[in-house]
Design an enzyme around this catalytic site. Sequence first.
Site, PDB file in Angstrom:
ATOM      1  N   ASP A  68      25.231  41.804 -47.116  1.00  0.00           N
ATOM      2  CA  ASP A  68      25.186  40.937 -48.291  1.00  0.00           C
ATOM      3  C   ASP A  68      25.467  41.755 -49.552  1.00  0.00           C
ATOM      4  O   ASP A  68      26.288  42.680 -49.525  1.00  0.00           O
ATOM      5  CB  ASP A  68      23.818  40.240 -48.351  1.00  0.00           C
ATOM      6  CG  ASP A  68      23.916  38.836 -48.899  1.00  0.00           C
ATOM      7  OD1 ASP A  68      24.132  38.703 -50.116  1.00  0.00           O
ATOM      8  OD2 ASP A  68      23.777  37.869 -48.129  1.00  0.00           O
ATOM      9  N   HIS A  98      21.788  37.634 -54.659  1.00  0.00           N
ATOM     10  CA  HIS A  98      21.945  36.888 -53.410  1.00  0.00           C
ATOM     11  C   HIS A  98      21.249  37.585 -52.253  1.00  0.00           C
ATOM     12  O   HIS A  98      20.466  36.973 -51.510  1.00  0.00           O
ATOM     13  CB  HIS A  98      23.432  36.702 -53.118  1.00  0.00           C
ATOM     14  CG  HIS A  98      23.737  35.711 -52.063  1.00  0.00           C
ATOM     15  ND1 HIS A  98      23.750  36.032 -50.724  1.00  0.00           N
ATOM     16  CD2 HIS A  98      24.026  34.385 -52.137  1.00  0.00           C
ATOM     17  CE1 HIS A  98      24.060  34.953 -50.017  1.00  0.00           C
ATOM     18  NE2 HIS A  98      24.229  33.941 -50.852  1.00  0.00           N
ATOM     19  N   ASN A 188      29.586  25.936 -47.642  1.00  0.00           N
ATOM     20  CA  ASN A 188      29.240  24.842 -48.542  1.00  0.00           C
ATOM     21  C   ASN A 188      30.482  24.093 -48.996  1.00  0.00           C
ATOM     22  O   ASN A 188      31.578  24.648 -49.063  1.00  0.00           O
ATOM     23  CB  ASN A 188      28.503  25.381 -49.770  1.00  0.00           C
ATOM     24  CG  ASN A 188      27.285  26.208 -49.413  1.00  0.00           C
ATOM     25  OD1 ASN A 188      26.568  25.879 -48.470  1.00  0.00           O
ATOM     26  ND2 ASN A 188      27.065  27.276 -50.145  1.00  0.00           N
ATOM     27  N   SER A 255      23.867  29.528 -47.395  1.00  0.00           N
ATOM     28  CA  SER A 255      23.542  30.946 -47.531  1.00  0.00           C
ATOM     29  C   SER A 255      22.043  31.181 -47.421  1.00  0.00           C
ATOM     30  O   SER A 255      21.607  32.235 -46.942  1.00  0.00           O
ATOM     31  CB  SER A 255      24.023  31.477 -48.885  1.00  0.00           C
ATOM     32  OG  SER A 255      25.416  31.576 -48.927  1.00  0.00           O
TER      33      SER A 255
END
Length: 383
Positions: A68, A98, A188, A255
């Site tokens: 990530d 994130h 998404n 996520s």
Amino acid sequence: MISGKLVAATVALAVATPLPTGWAGRTADCSPPRGTMSIGESWAQRRLNLPEVWRLTRGSGVKVAIVDSGVDTTHPQLTKVRRRIDLTDTGAGDCVGHGTAVAGIIVGTENRGVPFAGVAPEATLISIKQTNEENGEVRLLAHGILRAVQLGADVINVSVRAPDRPELKAVVAYALAQDVVVVAAAGNVTKDDGTSAPAYPAAYPGVLSVGAAGPDDARAESSSTATPVSVLAPGVGVTSTSPGRAYRENLEGTSFAAPYVTGVVALVRARHPALDQSAVRRRIRLTADGGAGTGTGAGMINPLLAVSAILPSESVAIAPDEPVPLPAEAILPAPVEDARAVAIATWIALVSTVAAILAVLVRVVIPLGRRRGWRPGRVGSGG
């Protein structure tokens, strides 16, 4: 089953792939979103009923890797981050926020007075930073997955939506061949995207692809239907950790749904260490609450069932072994009857009986005879 040649080719491809140019020495624009210091209990914490699951397992002994944007390890609930790898040459910290949120959902430890904790608070985390921006580089993502396998990860979380690339597909196949569970976000749908395309690595066979759900357990409108979905997890109104020892609320997207599933994988691998990655994925799908409609897969994850359910398919019924026969010398043969010994014993018993009778007579008759002077007794008349 993946052949040894394919595994070797996979490693060679991933290692030989040059890292993207332009990363070395890049100055990080470190401005993560500002968080809050005060939070309330989220619906996801209540829905998953984690305290009941923790009676059985808390994920101890399982290594989780996230590929990530890095992790802020100064956060008081991110004490289980054991190693940080930076593939961007910009520092291992999280300048996007994130990766820190993903890490908190998976391994956030309990903190008194804070109504938030990760799904597997005793699992250990490996943070592999593959981006310092919102969008990463596919080759760095592939290198990150490979590095996670090399570091002994039991499960890898990829909360990234990437295009299909040969090196990415190859390294995911390699991870699965090494008995690593790969969990990835299904992607998404945004207003800018319109109709979404499949997200990778979530769309690869063997990957636990995760869609986002809301408090009603239904698929969130933002959750992609173009990617095949294995299960759903909380992905609307999510709370998690944020850089700067803070928190963020109302996070949305697959996520943040994927790390919930990664945490459940860690719980299952801790509770059922004999299960391979395929059986772990199957257990999580079979114990989910049931899906309804495209993009829902097997439905909302059920952590308690995932770790406690007894699945007949995992324990094959085997007939009990035939009892081992005793050796011939262990059973003594019946003794042969000895006729002479039987006869002698019979005579001894008979003589003993006669002797006993005579002894009684002697004790009774002799005193009686002495009293009568040995005269015969008289018999009275009947008249």
